[in-house]
Design an enzyme around this catalytic site. Structure first.
Site, PDB file in Angstrom:
ATOM      1  N   GLY A   1       0.809  -1.241   0.248  1.00 46.83           N
ATOM      2  CA  GLY A   1      -0.477  -0.298   0.274  1.00 46.83           C
ATOM      3  C   GLY A   1       0.706   1.261  -0.229  1.00 46.83           C
ATOM      4  O   GLY A   1       2.050   1.382   0.514  1.00 46.83           O
ATOM      5  N   GLU A   2       0.404   2.379  -0.110  1.00 47.24           N
ATOM      6  CA  GLU A   2       1.023   3.692   0.028  1.00 47.24           C
ATOM      7  C   GLU A   2       0.715   4.229   1.419  1.00 47.24           C
ATOM      8  O   GLU A   2      -1.162   4.746   1.001  1.00 47.24           O
ATOM      9  CB  GLU A   2       0.836   4.498  -1.352  1.00 47.24           C
TER      10      GLU A   2
ATOM     11  N   VAL B   1       4.168   0.916   1.191  1.00 47.85           N
ATOM     12  CA  VAL B   1       4.913  -0.361   2.106  1.00 47.85           C
ATOM     13  C   VAL B   1       5.310  -1.260   1.546  1.00 47.85           C
ATOM     14  O   VAL B   1       4.145  -1.801   0.666  1.00 47.85           O
ATOM     15  CB  VAL B   1       4.064  -0.134   3.651  1.00 47.85           C
TER      16      VAL B   1
ATOM     17  N   LYS C   1       8.802  -0.072   5.396  1.00 51.81           N
ATOM     18  CA  LYS C   1       7.785   1.260   5.152  1.00 51.81           C
ATOM     19  C   LYS C   1       9.598   2.051   4.261  1.00 51.81           C
ATOM     20  O   LYS C   1      10.546   2.459   4.689  1.00 51.81           O
ATOM     21  CB  LYS C   1       7.508   1.927   6.300  1.00 51.81           C
TER      22      LYS C   1
ATOM     23  N   ASP D   1      -1.826  10.863  15.704  1.00 52.88           N
ATOM     24  CA  ASP D   1      -3.013  10.382  14.309  1.00 52.88           C
ATOM     25  C   ASP D   1      -3.301   9.181  14.158  1.00 52.88           C
ATOM     26  O   ASP D   1      -3.754   8.441  13.367  1.00 52.88           O
ATOM     27  CB  ASP D   1      -1.553  10.424  12.549  1.00 52.88           C
TER      28      ASP D   1
END
Length: 604
Positions: free
Chosen positions: A363-364, A370, A384, A481
């Site tokens: 994924g991004e 990653v 990552k 986050d």
């Protein structure tokens, strides 16, 4: 009546004009839709969501599908890669381009619009298949060339322009975001003026497909266009542009140096040695081979010594509390008990991820892609790779390594090690096969895999991890986050909090902080005092956790259009429900007291 007719004419003329920066359109040949049909309503829903989805994406790219065949609509939008600091401009550009497409191609089922700052396209055909559109489809092609030409030797000019665009395309294809800006300095050569270039693909393309797409449109360069003072060629999936003025944010551009077409250097003047009977070239030929052998052995010896030194230093990092990577100015403390933490060589990471192949991409994230990897001993890892253009710089990288390496809890993702070499900053985590929480709770098919018992267990696991960060770890940690994409799931669907790049560390006595820099994080999950004043505390994380609970229970995102209305998100819906509950309670109590008062009055 005449005045009304004039207004209609003027309005029609204004609506036919392009947006301020639109450079071209391509109306497709997929037929037309009816004014009040399902295709129209599906297109309306996509047009409402696409601008915000594009500007909120870290890659400034979004695609979407609405409806079912034969009325299905496929759409995508891409903003220019240097607009990361102007998200409002990205959203406005996509919105304006969509409106212009519908005016300029009325009732057409397929249309593409190219703007200086973005591009959009929609069709009844599936334009979201990346490889097909990149390597075969030319129905969305648009090109424009400056009528002025570059003065000088046409052959040399063409060679330099070809170098500029070819190298720009290669760098764009190899970059994680499939975007690059560059320039060729004309002050150092008299062949061309300084030229600026840009190449971009939609980021869902693989590196190979991106390069193939760019090479196809670079093939349109010919003896005429290659000496133009500027030009651009655009497909829906890739585009390039060059000008003699800087038309983009030049903060991250790279310099391209000519590799062909440059004038050959003058031959060296002949030298003679009258005092010797041996020719100079004979001496050179005789001496060169042994010198080369000695130099080669010296280089080989130094490389071996450096490898041994790096291996020894890597072992020391695992055994001693202090590590110093001078090459990248990494100077941090690792506790002596962190025997499982390792500092990896970059070539180990390349081998584990098969050179960061697209097949291994998981994924991004906001800070970079990653990848899944596997070491020779069979250990699976998640890598990552922090993008050089990402918001997570060296400070955040160091922060995340220091922090996660010291945190040990079953509901926190485990950091196995890191790697820093040149521009590459890499974190190596344990591999969690079930991806992130948002992969399940927001998908109509996968959400059924999470029954209420499992959802409760996930909520409890997140709460345990958060409690450890806030109370039981040696330092108080505020994540800042917390959201579904940062909650990873192991093979048994146990949650693990991840991504500590924005975390803040406090002593156990401090409970609150503030930032004078820009507020970072995801707005849909920010506590009001943090979003408006930059004040964060453990309460900020608790607020985010509350939003997370609502999303887990409802299966709806906090942002976006849902059944709650066009201008209200899940938080607003819950707040409104609570407000209505209190209003209802007020009226019930008021009614009770009013009737009791009437009874009392009658008794008196």
């Amino acid at each position: 009546m005449a005045g009304d007719a004039l207004i209609v004419i003027v309005t029609s003329f204004l609506l036919a004009l392009p947006s301020a920066t639109a450079i071209g359109k391509v109306c497709g040949n997929a037929g037309n839709y009816t004014a009040n049909g399902r295709y129209r309503s599906n297109l309306d829903s996509l047009a409402a969501a696409l601008p915000a989805n594009t500007s909120s994406s870290p890659q400034l790219f979004a695609n979407a599908t609405a409806g079912q065949a034969p009325d299905a609509v496929y759409a995508l939008a891409l903003c220019r890669g240097d607009l990361t600091g102007n998200l409002t401009g990205c959203s406005a550009c996509v919105n304006g381009s969509l409106q212009y497409a519908r005016r300029a191609c009325p009732y057409a089922k397929a249309a593409s619009v190219y703007d200086d700052n973005c591009l959009i396209g929609y069709s009844s055909a599936n334009i979201l298949v990346p490889a097909y559109n990149a390597t075969r489809d030319t129905s969305t092609l648009f090109d424009y060339w400056n009528s002025m030409t570059i003065a000088g030797n046409g052959t040399l000019v063409a060679a330099h322009v070809d170098d500029l665009l070819t190298q720009t395309a290669q760098q764009a294809a190899s970059s994680p975001r499939r975007f690059v800006t560059a320039y060729m300095d004309g002050s150092s050569n008299a062949v061309i003026p300084t030229l600026y270039s840009l190449a971009q693909c939609t980021p869902d393309l693989s590196a190979g497909d991106c390069l193939a797409c760019l090479q196809r449109i670079l093939g349109l360069l010919n003896a005429t266009t290659s000496v133009s003072l500027g030009g651009r060629v655009l497909l829906l999936r890739c585009n390039f542009r060059f000008e003699n003025n800087m038309f983009f944010d030049g903060a991250q551009m790279t310099q391209i140096r000519p590799s062909s077409g440059a004038p050959a250097p003058p031959p060296p003047s002949p030298t003679t040695n009258k005092g010797s009977g041996v020719k100079p070239w004979v001496i050179a030929v005789s001496v060169a081979p042994p010198v080369a052998v000695v130099a080669f052995c010296f280089i080989l010896y130094n490389r071996r010594q450096r490898r041994r030194f790096r291996r020894g230093r890597s072992k020391l990092r695992q055994k001693h509390p202090r590590n110093n990577l001078k090459g990248d100015e990494l100077d941090w403390e690792m506790e002596t008990e962190l025997s499982e933490f390792s500092v990896f060589d970059f070539h180990q990471i390349l081998e584990a991820t098969d050179n960061f192949s697209e097949e291994n991409k998981l994924g991004e994230g906001g800070f970079g892609p990653v990848y899944k990897g596997q070491f020779p001993d069979g250990t699976e890892i998640a890598v990552k790779r922090l993008a050089s253009h990402s918001g997570q710089g060296f400070v955040e990288f160091k922060n995340e390594v220091q922090l996660i390496a010291k945190l040990q809890h079953t509901n926190l993702v485990r950091l196995l090690g890191c790697c820093s070499q040149g521009e590459e900053k890499i974190l190596v985590y344990e591999y969690l096969p079930n991806k992130s929480l948002d992969f399940f709770i927001f998908d109509e098919n996968r959400k059924s895999l999470l029954d209420w018992k499992k959802r409760l267990a996930i909520i409890e696991g997140i709460a345990e991890g958060l409690l450890y960060l806030h109370k039981h770890s040696r330092l108080r940690v505020i994540h800042r986050d917390l959201k579904p994409s940062n909650i990873l799931l192991d093979s048994e669907m146990n949650p693990k909090i991840s991504d500590f790049g924005l975390a803040k560390i406090f002593s156990s006595n401090n409970i609150e902080g503030s930032t004078t820099r820009r507020v970072v994080g995801t707005y849909g999950y920010m506590a009001p005092e943090y979003a408006s004043e930059g004040i964060f505390s453990i309460k900020s994380d608790v607020f985010s956790f509350g939003v997370l609970i609502l999303e887990i229970l409802s299966g709806k995102r906090n942002s976006g259009n849902h059944d709650y209305g066009d201008f209200i998100n899940i938080l607003g819906y819950v707040s409104l429900s609570v407000y209505m509950y209190h209003v209802k309670s007020f009226f019930v109590v008021s009614y009770f007291f009013y009737n009791e008062n009437k009874k009392c009055s009658s008794l008196l």
